[in-house]
Scaffold this motif. Structure first.
Motif, mmCIF file in Angstrom:
data_model
loop_
_atom_site.group_PDB
_atom_site.id
_atom_site.type_symbol
_atom_site.label_atom_id
_atom_site.label_comp_id
_atom_site.label_asym_id
_atom_site.label_seq_id
_atom_site.Cartn_x
_atom_site.Cartn_y
_atom_site.Cartn_z
ATOM 1 N N LEU A 155 -2.280 -13.222 10.137
ATOM 2 C CA LEU A 155 -1.826 -14.591 9.910
ATOM 3 C C LEU A 155 -2.755 -15.309 8.932
ATOM 4 O O LEU A 155 -2.300 -16.013 8.028
ATOM 5 C CB LEU A 155 -1.756 -15.339 11.242
ATOM 6 N N ARG A 156 -4.050 -15.082 9.085
ATOM 7 C CA ARG A 156 -5.024 -15.680 8.174
ATOM 8 C C ARG A 156 -4.802 -15.190 6.746
ATOM 9 O O ARG A 156 -4.834 -15.971 5.789
ATOM 10 C CB ARG A 156 -6.443 -15.341 8.638
ATOM 11 N N ALA A 157 -4.555 -13.888 6.601
ATOM 12 C CA ALA A 157 -4.315 -13.324 5.270
ATOM 13 C C ALA A 157 -3.062 -13.930 4.641
ATOM 14 O O ALA A 157 -3.047 -14.246 3.440
ATOM 15 C CB ALA A 157 -4.194 -11.806 5.355
ATOM 16 N N LEU A 208 -3.946 -17.478 3.525
ATOM 17 C CA LEU A 208 -4.748 -17.435 2.297
ATOM 18 C C LEU A 208 -3.881 -17.110 1.085
ATOM 19 O O LEU A 208 -4.036 -17.708 0.017
ATOM 20 C CB LEU A 208 -5.874 -16.406 2.435
ATOM 21 N N HIS A 209 -2.952 -16.178 1.243
ATOM 22 C CA HIS A 209 -2.044 -15.828 0.162
ATOM 23 C C HIS A 209 -1.180 -17.029 -0.214
ATOM 24 O O HIS A 209 -0.961 -17.315 -1.401
ATOM 25 C CB HIS A 209 -1.171 -14.637 0.563
ATOM 26 N N ALA A 267 4.080 -21.055 -3.576
ATOM 27 C CA ALA A 267 5.269 -20.610 -4.302
ATOM 28 C C ALA A 267 5.840 -19.324 -3.745
ATOM 29 O O ALA A 267 7.032 -19.101 -3.826
ATOM 30 C CB ALA A 267 4.931 -20.421 -5.787
ATOM 31 N N GLU A 268 5.001 -18.487 -3.201
ATOM 32 C CA GLU A 268 5.468 -17.202 -2.682
ATOM 33 C C GLU A 268 5.307 -17.157 -1.182
ATOM 34 O O GLU A 268 4.299 -17.604 -0.650
ATOM 35 C CB GLU A 268 4.654 -16.048 -3.287
ATOM 36 N N VAL A 269 6.276 -16.630 -0.513
ATOM 37 C CA VAL A 269 6.181 -16.393 0.911
ATOM 38 C C VAL A 269 5.889 -14.915 1.079
ATOM 39 O O VAL A 269 6.660 -14.079 0.615
ATOM 40 C CB VAL A 269 7.481 -16.777 1.654
ATOM 41 N N PRO A 270 4.745 -14.561 1.695
ATOM 42 C CA PRO A 270 4.410 -13.155 1.843
ATOM 43 C C PRO A 270 5.476 -12.400 2.609
ATOM 44 O O PRO A 270 6.166 -12.960 3.457
ATOM 45 C CB PRO A 270 3.092 -13.186 2.642
ATOM 46 N N ALA A 271 5.618 -11.131 2.298
ATOM 47 C CA ALA A 271 6.590 -10.272 2.976
ATOM 48 C C ALA A 271 6.284 -10.231 4.470
ATOM 49 O O ALA A 271 5.149 -10.311 4.890
ATOM 50 C CB ALA A 271 6.538 -8.867 2.389
#
Length: 130
Positions: A111-113, A116-117, A124-128
């Motif tokens: 969740l932290r990663a 941070l992303h 702008a980007e939602v992590p996969a």
């Protein structure tokens, strides 16, 4: 001693003693003629053990599953949780709690990663995987 004195001696509250009794961690105490709970040194020692085990991360449910062994940990010298290994000891409970903590640490690290992303990309980007 009465509940308030026993709670103070064990470093807790009367409400906690009643809760521990309700959950099966403490045996129902003797009652005075007027119906008040009466505790002795053995009960205070048991409550101290309960509080120590809760402070290191075990849960009330963990302790309830081994309530019949709590007095062993309050003896002088105390028995170790790992003595006489077997399904009836604290060892399986401790290992299960460690596994649960490890899983929670992994979940929080992931969740932290992701957070941070999200910050790094300006949202702008939602992590996969979300």
């Amino acid at each position: 001693m009465r509940i308030g004195d026993a709670a103070a001696a064990a470093g807790t509250t009367p409400r906690a003693l009643r809760f521990y009794e309700q959950r099966g961690l403490l045996h129902p105490p003797a009652r005075s003629a007027s119906g008040q709970r009466e505790y002795g040194p053995a009960e205070v020692a048991r409550v101290r053990v309960i509080r120590q085990l809760l402070a290191v991360g075990l849960t009330v449910d963990d302790l309830a599953s081994r309530a019949h062994r709590l007095d062993l940990l309050g003896e002088e010298p105390p028995h170790r949780c790992s003595e006489s290994p077997g399904p009836d000891t604290f060892a399986p409970v401790v290992h299960a709690r460690l596994a649960a903590l490890d899983a929670e640490i992994a979940r929080l690290t992931a969740l932290r990663a992701k957070l941070l992303h999200h910050i790094a990309t300006g949202g702008a980007e939602v992590p996969a995987g979300t």
